[in-house]
Motif scaffolding. Structure first.
Motif, PDB file in Angstrom:
ATOM      1  N   UNK A 108      32.643  11.949 -28.901  1.00  0.00           N
ATOM      2  CA  UNK A 108      33.400  10.767 -28.496  1.00  0.00           C
ATOM      3  C   UNK A 108      32.539   9.531 -28.713  1.00  0.00           C
ATOM      4  N   UNK A 109      33.159   8.442 -29.142  1.00  0.00           N
ATOM      5  CA  UNK A 109      32.462   7.179 -29.401  1.00  0.00           C
ATOM      6  C   UNK A 109      33.057   6.072 -28.549  1.00  0.00           C
ATOM      7  N   UNK A 159      23.229   5.593 -28.416  1.00  0.00           N
ATOM      8  CA  UNK A 159      23.960   4.375 -28.107  1.00  0.00           C
ATOM      9  C   UNK A 159      25.350   4.738 -27.578  1.00  0.00           C
ATOM     10  N   UNK A 160      26.411   4.444 -28.336  1.00  0.00           N
ATOM     11  CA  UNK A 160      27.750   4.715 -27.837  1.00  0.00           C
ATOM     12  C   UNK A 160      28.356   6.002 -28.348  1.00  0.00           C
ATOM     13  N   UNK A 191      39.539   6.280 -30.603  1.00  0.00           N
ATOM     14  CA  UNK A 191      40.336   7.511 -30.696  1.00  0.00           C
ATOM     15  C   UNK A 191      40.194   8.180 -32.057  1.00  0.00           C
ATOM     16  N   UNK A 192      40.076   7.380 -33.112  1.00  0.00           N
ATOM     17  CA  UNK A 192      40.003   7.951 -34.450  1.00  0.00           C
ATOM     18  C   UNK A 192      38.689   8.676 -34.715  1.00  0.00           C
ATOM     19  N   UNK A 193      37.670   8.421 -33.882  1.00  0.00           N
ATOM     20  CA  UNK A 193      36.374   9.080 -34.066  1.00  0.00           C
ATOM     21  C   UNK A 193      36.169  10.267 -33.131  1.00  0.00           C
ATOM     22  N   UNK A 234      27.877  13.678 -36.491  1.00  0.00           N
ATOM     23  CA  UNK A 234      27.146  13.186 -35.329  1.00  0.00           C
ATOM     24  C   UNK A 234      27.258  11.689 -35.159  1.00  0.00           C
ATOM     25  N   UNK A 235      27.111  10.924 -36.226  1.00  0.00           N
ATOM     26  CA  UNK A 235      27.156   9.462 -36.156  1.00  0.00           C
ATOM     27  C   UNK A 235      28.105   8.958 -37.218  1.00  0.00           C
TER      28      UNK A 235
END
Length: 220
Positions: free
Chosen positions: A104-105, A172-173, A206-208, A218-219
């Motif tokens: 989740x991002x 980070x996020x 949501x798209x990530x 991962x990123x």
């Protein structure tokens, strides 16, 4: 509420003029007189995101050589240590083959953090002849990562308190959740994390959001 400002409230304005002093209407927390400070107008830029039609607003706080906002910030305050890929791989090795992962991002990293009102004058913007100021931590400030990383660490800690047993690591996020194969822990963890972020008013991209899967990105 941790996030402070919703997306619609993150930039204040417009004002008709900036001049030598910012004429915004914010007040000191103790209810005292209106604050008037010299306004610093940052250069802005837009960087395209991966999704068509979406852009990241950048504040160039290193512009105005010799008088920029970033030059006034002690370099010692700009150092930050992130979680490493090795840390994620170590968790993966501990859980073994078939480990399921979910990701989740946080949408627009840095932006959920409100800026102290006394510093709003440092984040002035000009657009089509009108003046604005940013109320949230911008991308382009040399201490944005320094402040956002402890905030993300708090979110990880708070998630661990209420979650099912699950390994989690963040950069980070970006949050990665790991669970043993043949279990529903990742799916449950992702649902709990989404609920926690909604409670704090922190939007997720949501798209990530991916998983559970054995091959996450991962990123992004």
């Amino acid at each position: 509420m941790v996030s402070g400002w919703g997306r619609a409230q993150r930039i204040a304005g417009p004002q008709d003029r900036c001049g030598s002093e910012w004429t915004g209407s914010w007040q000191r927390p103790n209810g005292g007189c209106r604050v008037h400070k010299k306004c610093t107008l940052a250069q802005q830029g837009l960087i395209p995101k991966k999704d068509p039609g979406e852009f990241q607003l950048i504040h160039n706080l290193s512009a105005l050589h010799g008088a920029s906002v970033n030059e006034a910030i002690d370099l010692a305050l700009c150092s930050v240590k992130y979680a490493s890929l090795d840390g994620a791989l170590s968790l993966l090795r501990q859980l073994g083959p078939g480990t399921l992962m979910a990701k989740a991002d946080i949408e627009s990293a840095f932006r959920p953090l409100p800026v102290q009102s006394d510093d709003n004058h440092l984040l002035g913007l000009q657009f089509r002849g009108k003046f604005y100021y940013d109320r949230c931590m911008p991308m382009g400030c040399s201490v944005s990562c320094t402040y956002f990383e402890p905030f993300s660490t708090f979110l990880e800690w708070d998630f661990a308190k209420v979650s099912v047993p699950c390994a989690v690591i963040h950069y980070l996020g970006d949050f990665l959740f790991l669970g043993q194969s043949c279990s529903d822990r990742d799916a449950r963890s992702l649902a709990i994390f989404k609920s926690l972020m909604a409670e704090f008013g922190i939007p997720l991209a949501q798209e990530k959001m991916t998983g559970p899967t054995t091959e996450p990105k991962l990123i992004q």
